[in-house]
Design an enzyme around this catalytic site. Structure first.
Site, mmCIF file in Angstrom:
data_model
loop_
_atom_site.group_PDB
_atom_site.id
_atom_site.type_symbol
_atom_site.label_atom_id
_atom_site.label_comp_id
_atom_site.label_asym_id
_atom_site.label_seq_id
_atom_site.Cartn_x
_atom_site.Cartn_y
_atom_site.Cartn_z
ATOM 1 N N GLU A 65 1.053 -1.201 0.110
ATOM 2 C CA GLU A 65 -0.253 0.113 0.326
ATOM 3 C C GLU A 65 0.773 1.404 -0.438
ATOM 4 O O GLU A 65 -0.180 1.761 0.426
ATOM 5 C CB GLU A 65 -0.684 -0.040 1.040
ATOM 6 C CG GLU A 65 -1.957 -1.209 0.781
ATOM 7 C CD GLU A 65 -3.270 -1.508 2.345
ATOM 8 O OE1 GLU A 65 -3.444 -0.513 2.717
ATOM 9 O OE2 GLU A 65 -3.018 -2.039 3.255
ATOM 10 N N SER A 120 -6.506 -2.725 2.944
ATOM 11 C CA SER A 120 -6.708 -2.409 1.331
ATOM 12 C C SER A 120 -7.503 -3.543 0.695
ATOM 13 O O SER A 120 -7.702 -3.256 -1.020
ATOM 14 C CB SER A 120 -5.724 -1.583 0.606
ATOM 15 O OG SER A 120 -6.247 0.193 0.822
ATOM 16 N N TYR A 138 -9.795 3.625 -5.186
ATOM 17 C CA TYR A 138 -8.543 4.133 -5.535
ATOM 18 C C TYR A 138 -8.073 3.930 -7.060
ATOM 19 O O TYR A 138 -7.360 3.868 -7.286
ATOM 20 C CB TYR A 138 -7.202 3.720 -5.218
ATOM 21 C CG TYR A 138 -6.851 3.603 -3.653
ATOM 22 C CD1 TYR A 138 -7.250 4.443 -2.213
ATOM 23 C CD2 TYR A 138 -6.416 1.827 -2.568
ATOM 24 C CE1 TYR A 138 -7.154 4.542 -0.831
ATOM 25 C CE2 TYR A 138 -6.880 2.175 -1.309
ATOM 26 C CZ TYR A 138 -6.920 3.163 -0.451
ATOM 27 O OH TYR A 138 -7.037 3.192 0.743
ATOM 28 N N ARG A 166 -10.613 2.880 11.392
ATOM 29 C CA ARG A 166 -12.310 3.075 10.496
ATOM 30 C C ARG A 166 -12.850 0.997 10.669
ATOM 31 O O ARG A 166 -12.084 0.017 10.450
ATOM 32 C CB ARG A 166 -12.134 3.643 9.828
ATOM 33 C CG ARG A 166 -13.216 3.776 9.205
ATOM 34 C CD ARG A 166 -12.826 4.182 7.523
ATOM 35 N NE ARG A 166 -12.654 2.619 6.480
ATOM 36 C CZ ARG A 166 -11.659 2.147 6.022
ATOM 37 N NH1 ARG A 166 -10.567 3.114 5.692
ATOM 38 N NH2 ARG A 166 -11.666 1.387 5.301
ATOM 39 N N ASP A 219 -15.181 -1.310 9.199
ATOM 40 C CA ASP A 219 -15.511 -1.405 8.349
ATOM 41 C C ASP A 219 -17.027 -3.472 8.748
ATOM 42 O O ASP A 219 -16.274 -4.374 9.114
ATOM 43 C CB ASP A 219 -14.752 -2.753 7.336
ATOM 44 C CG ASP A 219 -13.700 -1.783 6.855
ATOM 45 O OD1 ASP A 219 -14.143 -0.180 6.866
ATOM 46 O OD2 ASP A 219 -12.955 -1.897 6.125
ATOM 47 N N GLU A 237 -13.389 -5.955 9.839
ATOM 48 C CA GLU A 237 -11.899 -5.911 10.326
ATOM 49 C C GLU A 237 -11.877 -4.267 11.210
ATOM 50 O O GLU A 237 -12.718 -3.652 10.541
ATOM 51 C CB GLU A 237 -11.419 -5.968 9.050
ATOM 52 C CG GLU A 237 -11.580 -4.554 8.249
ATOM 53 C CD GLU A 237 -10.653 -5.086 7.059
ATOM 54 O OE1 GLU A 237 -9.393 -4.209 6.619
ATOM 55 O OE2 GLU A 237 -10.732 -6.167 6.064
ATOM 56 N N ASN A 270 -9.063 -0.653 10.855
ATOM 57 C CA ASN A 270 -8.367 -0.458 10.074
ATOM 58 C C ASN A 270 -7.996 0.838 10.932
ATOM 59 O O ASN A 270 -8.748 1.057 11.368
ATOM 60 C CB ASN A 270 -8.692 0.345 8.654
ATOM 61 C CG ASN A 270 -9.661 -0.867 7.910
ATOM 62 O OD1 ASN A 270 -8.448 -0.982 6.588
ATOM 63 N ND2 ASN A 270 -11.141 -0.426 7.942
ATOM 64 N N GLY A 309 -6.784 5.286 4.922
ATOM 65 C CA GLY A 309 -6.767 6.223 4.318
ATOM 66 C C GLY A 309 -7.061 7.732 5.035
ATOM 67 O O GLY A 309 -8.114 8.284 5.060
#
Length: 311
Positions: free
Chosen positions: A24, A147, A213, A256, A258, A271, A273, A277
C-alpha cells in the site's frame, strides 16, 4: 456537535512517516501529501520521512511522528515497536493493539470473545490439510493484508481454485469467511466519538483496490453516502458494533471499522483499520466532515489524542 479547542500546532515540528515496504506504499504517499498540507495550514513545520525499512533516519526535536504507513510494517505493530525502542512518540494505535487489529484471525478472536457480531470464518491452510468448513458463497482474504489486497469473493465452487491461487501470493493460509449479502458500511472512530456511518456503493463489483483508489488504478467507481440512509435504530446498532469491535482489540486514538449490513438490519463487523486512508477520496475524512470536523482539525485531533495516549 459542539466545537472543541484544537491543539495549537503553530511552529511545532512534526515528522510525517509515509511509504513503507508493503503493498500500500502508493496510497501512503498520497495520504502523506494530504496530511502534510493540512498540518502546514495549521502552522506546523512538516518533516517528511520516507520509510522503506526499519533503518529509517528520523529528525531531531520533533513533537511527534505521524505514522501514515498503511498495511504491512506500518499498521501491524512493527514500526510502532521501532519507534518505542527509539523513544519516539507516534500517532495511532500502539504495538499490541496494532498487531491484533491488523491480523484478521486475531481480531476475529477478540470480536467473538466480546460478543461482537462477525461472519463465521476459519483459517484454511493452503496445503489443504483440513476440511473447508465454509461453503460458497464465501470470501477468501489474506489474514495480514489491507486495502482488500488478495480478497476474492467465491460465489460457487468453480471459483475456488482461482481464490486459492491468489491466496498463495500472500502466505501459506487464507481466512475463509461466510459471504454476507448486504450493504457495505464503514464507521470512523475518533477517541470516544463514533462518526456518522458511510454506505459504500461500488458501481460494479465489490470494494476492491480499483473501486477504492480509481485515481491510482485508472479503473473503478464508487458512490459514497454519508450519513448512510439508515433508520436511527439500525444506525445505533451499526455504530455500537463498530465501537465494541474497536474496544475489543484495545485500539487507541482512532480508526475505521468495516461492517456488512444484512437486509434484516443485522450488522457484521469485518475488520478494523488502525491507519485508515487520509487521501482526497478517503472515508474517515468524509465521516469527520459530516460530523463538523474539518480535515485539518481531524489531523490535529489525532495528534492530540495520541499525545494523551502516550504522554
Amino acid at each position: 456537535m459542539d466545537a472543541q479547542p484544537m491543539l495549537d500546532l503553530s511552529s511545532q515540528r512534526i515528522a510525517v512517516l509515509f511509504g513503507g515496504p508493503g503493498s500500500e506504499r502508493e496510497v501512503s504517499v498520497k495520504t502523506a501529501e494530504s496530511v502534510g498540507q493540512a498540518l502546514e495550514s495549521l502552522g506546523a513545520e512538516v518533516l517528511p520521512v520516507d520509510v522503506r525499512g526499519p533503518d529509517f533516519e528520523y529528525p531531531a526535536d520533533v513533537l511527534i511522528a505521524m505514522n501514515l504507513i498503511h498495511g504491512t510494517f506500518g499498521e501491524d505493530g512493527q514500526i510502532q515497536a521501532i519507534l518505542e525502542r527509539r523513544g519516539i512518540r507516534y500517532t495511532g494505535a500502539g504495538v499490541e493493539s496494532s498487531r491484533v487489529a491488523f491480523d484478521k484471525a486475531l481480531s476475529k478472536e477478540k470480536f467473538l470473545a466480546a460478543g461482537v457480531p462477525t461472519p463465521r470464518s476459519q483459517i484454511w491452510p493452503l496445503d489443504g490439510g483440513v476440511p473447508l468448513e465454509i461453503q460458497p458463497p464465501l470470501v477468501s482474504k489474506p489474514p495480514r493484508e489491507g486495502s482488500s489486497v488478495g480478497v476474492k469473493i467465491v460465489r460457487d465452487a468453480s471459483e475456488w481454485a482461482a481464490a486459492v491461487e491468489e491466496a498463495r501470493r500472500h502466505g501459506d493460509a487464507t481466512l475463509v469467511e461466510e459471504f454476507i449479502e448486504g450493504r457495505e458500511l464503514t464507521v470512523g472512530i475518533l477517541g470516544d466519538l463514533v462518526l456518522p456511518v458511510i454506505h459504500i456503493e461500488p458501481v460494479d463489483g465489490f470494494y476492491d483496490m480499483n473501486n477504492k483508489y480509481p485515481w491510482m488504478t485508472g479503473k473503478g467507481r464508487t458512490l459514497y453516502h454519508c450519513p448512510a440512509d439508515l433508520d436511527d435504530a439500525v444506525t445505533r446498532r451499526v455504530q455500537d458494533a463498530a465501537m465494541a469491535a474497536f474496544r475489543s482489540c484495545g485500539t487507541e486514538v482512532y480508526g475505521r471499522v468495516d461492517v456488512m449490513l444484512r437486509a434484516d438490519g443485522q450488522p457484521f463487523v469485518l475488520e478494523i483499520n488502525t491507519i485508515p486512508g487520509m487521501t482526497s477520496s478517503s472515508l474517515l475524512p468524509k465521516a469527520a466532515l459530516a460530523a463538523g470536523i474539518s480535515f485539518s482539525e481531524l489531523c490535529a485531533r489525532i495528534i492530540e489524542l495520541s499525545l494523551q495516549a502516550r504522554p
